[in-house]
Design an enzyme around this catalytic site. Structure first.
Site, PDB file in Angstrom:
ATOM      1  N   HIS A   3      -4.165   3.110  -3.384  1.00 25.41           N
ATOM      2  CA  HIS A   3      -4.608   2.795  -2.040  1.00 25.41           C
ATOM      3  C   HIS A   3      -3.819   1.575  -1.397  1.00 25.41           C
ATOM      4  CE1 HIS A   3      -6.352   0.949   2.148  1.00 25.41           C
ATOM      5  NE2 HIS A   3      -6.674  -0.119   0.736  1.00 25.41           N
ATOM      6  N   HIS A  59     -29.601 -15.485  23.992  1.00 23.01           N
ATOM      7  CA  HIS A  59     -28.876 -15.399  24.887  1.00 23.01           C
ATOM      8  C   HIS A  59     -28.014 -16.123  25.309  1.00 23.01           C
ATOM      9  CE1 HIS A  59     -30.389 -11.154  25.393  1.00 23.01           C
ATOM     10  NE2 HIS A  59     -29.406 -11.165  26.746  1.00 23.01           N
ATOM     11  N   HIS A  89       0.943  -1.246   0.302  1.00 22.84           N
ATOM     12  CA  HIS A  89       0.215   0.181  -0.193  1.00 22.84           C
ATOM     13  C   HIS A  89       0.978   1.313   0.264  1.00 22.84           C
ATOM     14  CE1 HIS A  89      -2.450  -3.574   1.567  1.00 22.84           C
ATOM     15  NE2 HIS A  89      -3.111  -2.584   1.014  1.00 22.84           N
ATOM     16  N   GLU A 139     -18.761  -3.825  23.758  1.00 21.93           N
ATOM     17  CA  GLU A 139     -17.643  -5.534  24.467  1.00 21.93           C
ATOM     18  C   GLU A 139     -16.722  -5.009  22.798  1.00 21.93           C
ATOM     19  OE1 GLU A 139     -21.234  -6.141  24.151  1.00 21.93           O
ATOM     20  OE2 GLU A 139     -21.848  -5.953  25.504  1.00 21.93           O
TER      21      GLU A 139
HETATM   22  C1  LIG Z   1     -11.757  -4.865   9.689  1.00 23.75           C
HETATM   23  C2  LIG Z   1     -11.560  -4.300   7.666  1.00 23.75           C
HETATM   24  N1  LIG Z   1     -12.180  -4.694   7.378  1.00 23.75           N
HETATM   25  C3  LIG Z   1     -11.524  -4.039   6.334  1.00 23.75           C
HETATM   26  C4  LIG Z   1     -10.084  -4.350   5.455  1.00 23.75           C
HETATM   27  C5  LIG Z   1      -9.708  -3.929   4.119  1.00 23.75           C
HETATM   28  N2  LIG Z   1      -9.174  -2.805   4.439  1.00 23.75           N
HETATM   29  C6  LIG Z   1      -7.832  -2.441   4.081  1.00 23.75           C
HETATM   30  S1  LIG Z   1      -7.841  -0.983   3.674  1.00 23.75           S
HETATM   31  C7  LIG Z   1      -9.066  -0.577   3.808  1.00 23.75           C
HETATM   32  C8  LIG Z   1      -9.357   1.213   3.156  1.00 23.75           C
HETATM   33  C9  LIG Z   1      -8.421   1.987   3.657  1.00 23.75           C
HETATM   34  O1  LIG Z   1      -9.445   3.164   3.789  1.00 23.75           O
HETATM   35  P1  LIG Z   1      -8.926   3.982   4.698  1.00 23.75           P
HETATM   36  O2  LIG Z   1      -8.956   3.566   5.955  1.00 23.75           O
HETATM   37  O3  LIG Z   1      -8.824   5.062   3.794  1.00 23.75           O
HETATM   38  O4  LIG Z   1      -6.313   4.592   4.085  1.00 23.75           O
HETATM   39  P2  LIG Z   1      -6.478   4.565   2.689  1.00 23.75           P
HETATM   40  O5  LIG Z   1      -7.232   4.240   1.401  1.00 23.75           O
HETATM   41  O6  LIG Z   1      -6.146   6.092   2.935  1.00 23.75           O
HETATM   42  O7  LIG Z   1      -4.742   4.371   2.912  1.00 23.75           O
HETATM   43  C10 LIG Z   1     -10.264  -1.647   3.662  1.00 23.75           C
HETATM   44  C11 LIG Z   1     -11.593  -1.459   3.583  1.00 23.75           C
HETATM   45  C12 LIG Z   1      -9.515  -4.809   7.024  1.00 23.75           C
HETATM   46  N3  LIG Z   1      -8.221  -4.167   6.641  1.00 23.75           N
HETATM   47  N4  LIG Z   1     -10.411  -4.247   7.860  1.00 23.75           N
END
Ligand SMILES: Cc1ncc(C[n+]2csc(CCOP(=O)(O)OP(=O)(O)O)c2C)c(N)n1
Length: 684
Positions: A265, A491, A30, A429
């Site tokens: 990204h 539950h 990334h 939680e």
């Molecule tokens: C809980 C979760 N869901 C999905 C992902 C897959 N994922 C990795 S980065 C991302 C989106 C990132 O967007 P952002 O946080 O704005 O980071 P940027 O694009 O600015 O680097 C996703 C959906 C993840 N890492 N964790």
């Protein structure tokens, strides 16, 4: 520090292109986040963050969490450049087998990585836990003029972090708690993995965090070092509220065709775009992994600064030790995660009792018996203290001091300040799980968190991260089966035990009576380097007469022979955990009257049992006895490993129902009669 914009710029580009080159070489990763967020990371790491690269574990360091773990190369670049033991070779082997630079930062793999991040939102919660630990230890151990705990928790958070619910829970609690030393830089680049935030995330983030009680600042240009610097200073000066700095940045900054595009990204820029980006920002296109000498030197000032900061702290700590020898001794112990001598002296032995006691009640008694000798033990529940029995009586409430509170119902008593050892997570939680990880990662505290077993489902992501990070977190999960009764199927846990047992590195213990519960708590407190889940009943279970059966200490080995066939040659082995141990003990009587000789095995923990040598396991589950019945009020999945293909399992493989617990247990077949019937059927 003299201002040198050209040098600053060179340093920031070094961060950017080390990251870009590593992603390009790995052909995976990334690049966008490091390019956009490098400037603010640079300001934080060279002007504010207190750390010693030669000793990443220095206790009074500031903590830094990169919550969007996918931006890992930014962190690795910082760690390498500031002199941590993370050689350039490791940067060049980003994401490769056996490297110290896995795709997302993992605690314990590269030095200086405080928590494992990647599942978005978790790091946000970890930071709240880190800041709570600091606040607690400062309140307990600092003395006027003798501050040995005084550090900030910084984090970088992203759009994805702020979208995830866990961050909302943690932010809400952090605001309530007024954690003034928690400071997050928000990489407000308005782009996520597959979209612009204009189509997904348009709430007013600044006002949202203000509503949580945070101190909020906005920085219009995330590359403006002066403004970032000023915002960080202001955030540090704000002691009553956690801080969020929304810095408008640009994902893939500098890449002519990919800046502000989600294409930067999560994929390498591509060789051509890397070249264009370097040209665009005035960076030599060759060599790769280029670190200009002056930039390298500038970053490495962190080594000297860190050394003198820790030395200065060491001197302060020595003076503290002379002034407060007892406190200093305790502090050394908790800092190193040691149990003080005699810590378990007051753990009660529970007398035999047919009517017995719920294991949640026994657990509460054990916790309270050890609490005064274990100052590191802190924790609480997700709004379930009366049900989980996890309040530490008289040990105070972890709340911000000096705030007028109208209604203190539910408080425990004792101090009302960060020195309190009872944490109130509220009905949160998921946040609790992530915060527990931060508390444990900080060190100096052994945190526990309690809720109903069914709601452990809300905590699965942080639980698996705790196990991955080898954190000493203790979970207390009560109301552990359909026997909880009339709250009904929503539950009543069924598949939760199986799910928790499937987590590698998590020790799951479901003790069978009060005395096993006491041993389970000992095991949990001694665990040190991994999480433990204690699974406890709502309903009473008999306290076994240990003069008539084996000692509860057998729990340490995961399973043990509670009572054996008189001649040591059983017709059948009955195995149970938790509330079903008493049941098979009763069934054993009836079977014996019918001339069926049984061995009764209490098996509170698969994990502990699996860790025993084969010889011990064979002593308990005699290979020659193939007739075996496992009885547990939970999903039968996994039990065949212990009962074998000739064995049988009395479990719960459908959802529960709303009725009194004893009625349910009867209807689901958990009666001595049904156990006998199943045994006789098996034996033909
Ligand atoms: C809980 C979760 N869901 C999905 C992902 C897959 N994922 C990795 S980065 C991302 C989106 C990132 O967007 P952002 O946080 O704005 O980071 P940027 O694009 O600015 O680097 C996703 C959906 C993840 N890492 N964790």
């Amino acid at each position: 520090m003299p201002l040198d914009p050209a040098l600053d710029n060179e340093c920031i580009n070094t961060l950017r292109f080390l990251s870009v080159d590593a992603v390009q070489k790995a052909d995976s990763g990334h690049p966008g986040l490091p390019m956009g967020a490098a400037a603010m990371a640079y300001v934080l790491w060279t002007r504010f963050l207190k750390y010693n690269p030669a000793n990443p574990g220095w206790f009074d360091r500031d903590r830094f969490v990169l919550s969007p773990g996918h931006g890992s190369m930014l962190l690795y670049s910082l760690l390498h450049l500031t002199g941590y033991d993370l050689p350039l070779e490791q940067i060049k082997h980003f994401r490769e087998w056996g490297s110290m630079t896995p795709g997302h930062p993992e605690r314990g793999v590269a030095p200086g990585v405080e928590t494992t991040t990647g599942p978005l939102g978790q790091g946000f919660g970890n930071g709240v836990g880190l800041a709570m630990a600091e606040a607690h230890l400062a309140a307990c151990y600092n003395r006027p003029g003798a501050e040995i705990v005084n550090h900030f928790t910084y984090g970088m958070v992203s759009d994805g972090d702020l979208m995830e619910g866990v961050a909302s829970e943690a932010a809400s609690l952090a605001g309530h708690l007024r954690l003034g030393k928690l400071i997050y830089l928000y990489d407000d680049n308005r782009v996520t993995l597959s979209a612009g935030t204009d189509i997904t995330f348009t709430e007013d983030r600044a006002r949202r965090f203000e509503a949580y009680g945070w101190h909020v600042q906005s920085v219009a240009d995330g590359n403006d070092l002066k403004v970032i610097d000023a915002a960080l200073r202001t955030a540090r000066a704000e002691t009553q509220r956690p801080s969020l700095i929304l810095a408008r940045t640009h994902i893939g900054y500098g890449a002519p065709d990919k800046q502000d595009s989600f294409e930067s990204h999560g994929s390498p820029l591509g060789v051509d775009e890397v070249r264009l980006a370097k040209e665009n920002l005035g960076w030599p296109t060759e060599p790769q992994f280029y670190i200009p000498e002056k930039a390298g030197e500038h970053f490495r000032k962190a080594v000297e600064l860190g050394k003198s900061a820790e030395t200065e702290w060491g001197e302060r700590f020595s003076a503290y030790g002379r002034a407060f020898p007892d406190l200093a001794k305790t502090f050394e112990q908790i800092m190193h995660g040691e149990l003080p001598a005699g810590w378990d002296k007051d753990i009660p032995a529970f007398p035999a009792d047919e009517k017995g006691m719920a294991t949640r009640v026994a657990g509460g008694k054990v916790m309270n018996a050890v609490a005064s000798r274990l100052p590191a033990l802190i924790g609480g529940s997700a709004d379930l203290n009366p049900s989980t029995h996890t309040a530490l009586s008289g040990f105070g409430d972890f709340e911000p001091a000096g705030v007028t509170v109208r209604d203190k119902q539910g408080a425990v008593d004792g101090v009302w300040s960060y020195a309190g050892r009872n944490l109130y997570f509220g009905v949160r939680e998921h946040g609790m799980g992530a915060i527990l990880n931060g508390l444990a990662a900080h060190g100096g505290v052994v945190p526990f968190g309690a809720t109903f077993l069914i709601f452990s489902d809300y905590m699965r992501p942080p639980i698996r991260l705790a196990a991955m990070m080898k954190l000493h977190v203790i979970y207390v999960f009560t109301h552990d089966s359909i026997a909880l009764g009339q709250d009904g199927s929503t539950h009543q846990p069924v598949e939760q035990l199986a799910g928790l047992r499937a987590v590698p590195g998590l020790t799951v213990i479901r003790p069978g009576d009060a005395n096993e519960t006491a041993v389970a708590w000992r095991v949990a407190l001694e665990a040190g380097d991994h999480p433990v889940a204690l699974i406890l009943t709502r309903q009473n279970v008999p306290t076994l007469d240990r003069t008539q059966c084996a000692a509860a200490d057998g729990l340490r080995r995961g399973a043990y022979v509670l009572a054996d066939a008189p001649n040591g040659r059983p017709d059948i082995i009955l195995i149970a955990t938790g509330s079903e141990v008493g049941l098979i003990m009763t069934a054993r009587q009836t079977l014996q009257e019918r001339n069926v000789m049984t061995r009764v095995v209490s098996m509170p923990s698969w994990d502990l049992f699996d860790a025993q040598p084969r010889s011990y396991r064979d002593q308990v589950l005699l290979p020659s006895v193939r007739a075996r019945l496992a009885v547990e009020a939970g999903a039968s999945q996994g039990w065949h490993r212990y009962v074998g293909d000739a064995g049988d399992v009395l479990g719960v493989d459908r959802f529960g129902a709303s009725a009194p617990g004893d009625v349910l247990m009867r209807e689901y077949g958990f009666t001595p009669e049904n156990v006998c019937k199943r045994v006789l059927a098996m034996l033909g």
